[in-house]
Scaffold this active site. Structure first.
Site, mmCIF file in Angstrom:
data_model
loop_
_atom_site.group_PDB
_atom_site.id
_atom_site.type_symbol
_atom_site.label_atom_id
_atom_site.label_comp_id
_atom_site.label_asym_id
_atom_site.label_seq_id
_atom_site.Cartn_x
_atom_site.Cartn_y
_atom_site.Cartn_z
ATOM 1 N N ARG A 87 -70.940 -118.347 -2.297
ATOM 2 C CA ARG A 87 -71.034 -117.125 -1.493
ATOM 3 C C ARG A 87 -72.168 -117.303 -0.499
ATOM 4 N NH1 ARG A 87 -72.339 -113.256 -5.393
ATOM 5 N NH2 ARG A 87 -70.131 -113.158 -5.912
ATOM 6 N N ARG A 157 -79.781 -109.910 -3.506
ATOM 7 C CA ARG A 157 -78.642 -110.642 -2.961
ATOM 8 C C ARG A 157 -78.407 -110.317 -1.485
ATOM 9 N NH1 ARG A 157 -74.361 -111.072 -8.003
ATOM 10 N NH2 ARG A 157 -75.855 -111.854 -9.541
ATOM 11 N N LYS A 223 -79.501 -108.926 -11.486
ATOM 12 C CA LYS A 223 -79.159 -108.946 -10.059
ATOM 13 C C LYS A 223 -79.618 -107.659 -9.384
ATOM 14 C CE LYS A 223 -74.439 -107.356 -11.056
ATOM 15 N NZ LYS A 223 -73.017 -107.710 -11.017
ATOM 16 N N LYS A 225 -79.213 -105.449 -5.546
ATOM 17 C CA LYS A 225 -78.427 -105.352 -4.318
ATOM 18 C C LYS A 225 -79.035 -104.321 -3.369
ATOM 19 C CE LYS A 225 -74.183 -106.724 -6.674
ATOM 20 N NZ LYS A 225 -72.789 -106.348 -7.033
ATOM 21 N N CYS A 443 -60.968 -107.004 -6.482
ATOM 22 C CA CYS A 443 -61.814 -108.190 -6.621
ATOM 23 C C CYS A 443 -60.920 -109.426 -6.771
ATOM 24 C CB CYS A 443 -62.738 -108.051 -7.829
ATOM 25 S SG CYS A 443 -61.879 -108.091 -9.416
ATOM 26 N N CYS A 449 -61.998 -116.358 -11.396
ATOM 27 C CA CYS A 449 -63.169 -115.707 -11.980
ATOM 28 C C CYS A 449 -63.181 -115.854 -13.503
ATOM 29 C CB CYS A 449 -63.202 -114.226 -11.606
ATOM 30 S SG CYS A 449 -64.634 -113.374 -12.321
ATOM 31 N N CYS A 488 -62.268 -106.829 -14.355
ATOM 32 C CA CYS A 488 -63.174 -106.635 -15.484
ATOM 33 C C CYS A 488 -64.106 -105.484 -15.121
ATOM 34 C CB CYS A 488 -63.944 -107.924 -15.793
ATOM 35 S SG CYS A 488 -65.357 -108.214 -14.700
ATOM 36 N N CYS A 492 -67.183 -105.646 -9.117
ATOM 37 C CA CYS A 492 -67.102 -106.327 -7.818
ATOM 38 C C CYS A 492 -66.158 -105.641 -6.838
ATOM 39 C CB CYS A 492 -66.688 -107.785 -8.012
ATOM 40 S SG CYS A 492 -67.903 -108.768 -8.914
#
Length: 579
Positions: A87, A157, A223, A225, A443, A449, A488, A492
């Protein structure tokens, strides 16, 4: 407890207990180097070993394999067909035509799938890059001024920014701040340049770096964002992000930001301590304080975030554990500011305006709808080739959107006809695409994935076709419902900000959530669990029938299901989401 948390926080502000193993691997990684370089030369496996499997994420990559052929390879006593997904880091999603042609060439020649995927993080991804091509990939990107530093892992990110080509001056200012924030919060380690670009080794004590001034030696607990958004369009879905800067303008000039903290959508099936959450509004700050506030929010989360249980490690849980007011006060202390009262603003939309729009400066901008963001040459619809052909003649830039679409920005009047002719010839413009399809998103999920429990990208097109038929059946074919599917519960596809959000539970099975709104400021609530694809259509059919016959004038679907008592409104996620 890490050294950082010992120094900065005390008592109930820090979660005590045995640290998650990710804390060990980050602390022992020599500032994200680990043994990645050694693994690159290991020809016995196509993957990365041990800690390096996780550490490559900090360099913008995930190790994956083709799950469609995994069982067959196991029968043949072969390891999975390991590859990586990369990414890119593209703050604000702006990319030049010459850069596009370079990534198009790499995708065609050096990836297993040959596609480019536009993502909900306003950037592009390569899928199916085999180990011999990984270093070439990074060096190719570097040669055109792109990298993938910190687009995954426990760091801040890719920073999103409203893709607004119309009000060009305001957008330019906001975009510049998105870039500044991205650079300010990047890891300072030279590991990326050393490993992928053959950069010079650090010549410090014992050849090691000794400091990460904002992220700390163990980086963030989870993470993180960040977005910059220009009202009235919430196209970046601020409530999906830890930190958001809402642009406040006066006389067309940016004067500062309202700061929203603590949004996030990921959860875990069966774990009621996890939930999606809206961000809290901390107040307004002038432009001069922007970077200090960004660092203060990040370092507070760095020091107070849960390093024991990663499922509760995101900023949203820290705010709910210590109290939003306590977190805000600490940010003020660290930034040396006091938040002013929030400036008024309103979100009225969040989608992309597909088609041509004209900016104030006289240039034209063409937003192309890219279903699922997947650019590939399909039979009779060579999308990837089409964008490359546009890049060969376009004199402006491209803007990737957080809704997986692509804007051809800055087109002069005399160039409009040529741009449209190329777009239509390659299937990039299609007047038959419904509003429902434009308002649907998924996603990646299978086959790449590793977290996917159910299909998403490959399921969405047929699902939308079926939903279109249901809307037509009830005489509302021109209307739409914000529909999103994730394979899931990790968020995303941003299903937890949809009017109908489907979250994969197992092969062909989904949990259905209802009650989000058109502007992305309300979290939906679980309606029914473990539905089959046919069950989903039956439920949507019944719900749309009620919506059409019982709704108030112009009442959106998500508002209707709450007013009608079909689902309860989620006002405070910790209390309401699982209730």
């Amino acid at each position: 407890m890490t050294d950082v948390t010992k120094e900065k926080a005390q008592g109930p502000l820090v979660v005590e207990g045995k640290l998650a193993d990710n804390e060990r691997l980050k602390g022992q990684s020599n500032f994200l180097r680990g043994g990645i370089e050694n693994d690159l030369s290991d020809n016995m496996t196509g993957g990365f070993n041990g800690d390096n499997f996780q550490l490559i994420r900090f360099h913008g990559m995930y190790q994956q394999d083709d799950r469609d052929i995994r069982a067959e390879r196991t029968k043949q006593k072969l390891e999975p067909l390991h590859n990586v997904m990369l990414r890119a880091r593209m703050p604000g999603g702006i990319i030049k035509p010459e850069q596009w042609l370079a990534i198009d060439k790499f995708a065609q020649e050096s990836t297993s799938y040959g596609s480019i995927r536009l993502t909900t993080r306003q950037t592009f991804q390569f899928h199916g890059v085999l180990k011999p091509n990984i270093k070439l990939m990074h060096q190719t990107l570097n040669s055109i001024g792109i990298d993938s530093i910190a687009t995954a892992g426990d760091v801040n990110r890719n920073v999103l920014c409203t893709t607004n080509p119309v009000e060009s001056e305001l957008h330019q200012e906001a975009y510049e701040w998105a870039t500044k924030i991205s650079e300010h919060l990047l890891p300072k380690t030279r590991a990326y340049a050393e490993i992928w670009l053959d950069g010079e080794k650090i010549d410090g004590p014992d050849g090691k770096e000794t400091e990460e001034p904002i992220l700390g030696s163990n980086y963030l607990p989870r993470k993180f964002k960040t977005t910059v958004v220009i009202p009235p369009n919430n196209d970046v879905d601020v409530h999906a992000n830890d930190l958001n800067f809402v642009a406040i303008a006066k006389d067309g000039k940016l004067i500062g930001f309202n700061v929203l903290v603590g949004g996030g959508l990921a959860m875990t099936h069966g774990d009621k301590s996890t939930y999606p959450r809206r961000a809290d509004d901390f107040g307004f700050v002038p432009l001069a304080n922007t970077l200090d506030v960004a660092a203060a929010v990040v370092t507070t989360q760095r020091d107070w975030g849960n390093r024991v249980n990663r499922k509760n490690a995101k900023t949203k849980y820290t705010l709910d554990r210590v109290g939003s007011d306590v977190f805000k006060a600490e940010v003020e202390k660290r930034a040396g500011i006091i938040f002013e009262e929030s400036q008024p603003y309103e979100f009225t939309s969040r989608g992309d305006n597909i088609g041509w729009v004209k900016g104030f400066e006289g240039k034209h901008h063409l937003a192309l709808f890219i279903e699922n963001g997947r650019l590939l040459d399909y039979p009779g619809k060579p999308l990837k080739t089409g964008v490359a052909e546009l890049a060969k003649v376009h004199k402006g830039d491209f803007r990737m959107t957080a809704n997986q679409n692509l804007i051809v920005a800055g087109v002069a009047e005399e160039d409009k006809a040529q741009i449209e002719q190329i777009a239509r010839a390659h299937g990039l413009m299609d007047d038959r695409v419904s509003q429902q399809r434009k308002d649907s998103m998924a996603c990646v999920a299978f086959p790449t994935c590793p977290l996917a429990m159910a299909e998403a990208e490959r399921y969405l097109p047929s699902l939308v076709t079926d939903v279109e038929a249901i809307l037509a059946k009830h005489n509302v074919a021109d209307e739409s419902i914000i529909l999103r599917v994730t394979g899931c519960p990790n968020g995303c596809g941003r299903a937890m900000l949809a009017e109908i959000g489907l979250v994969g539970k197992g092969p062909g099975k989904y949990n259905m959530h209802l009650g989000g709104n058109l502007t992305g400021t309300r979290v939906p609530k679980i309606y029914k669990e473990n539905l089959s694809e046919q069950d989903i259509l039956n439920e949507i059919d019944e719900l749309v029938a009620r919506w059409v016959t019982e709704r108030e004038t112009n009442e959106a679907f998500g508002d209707f299901v709450i007013r009608a008592g079909i689902i309860a409104e989620v006002k405070f996620s910790k209390r309401d989401f699982h209730d």
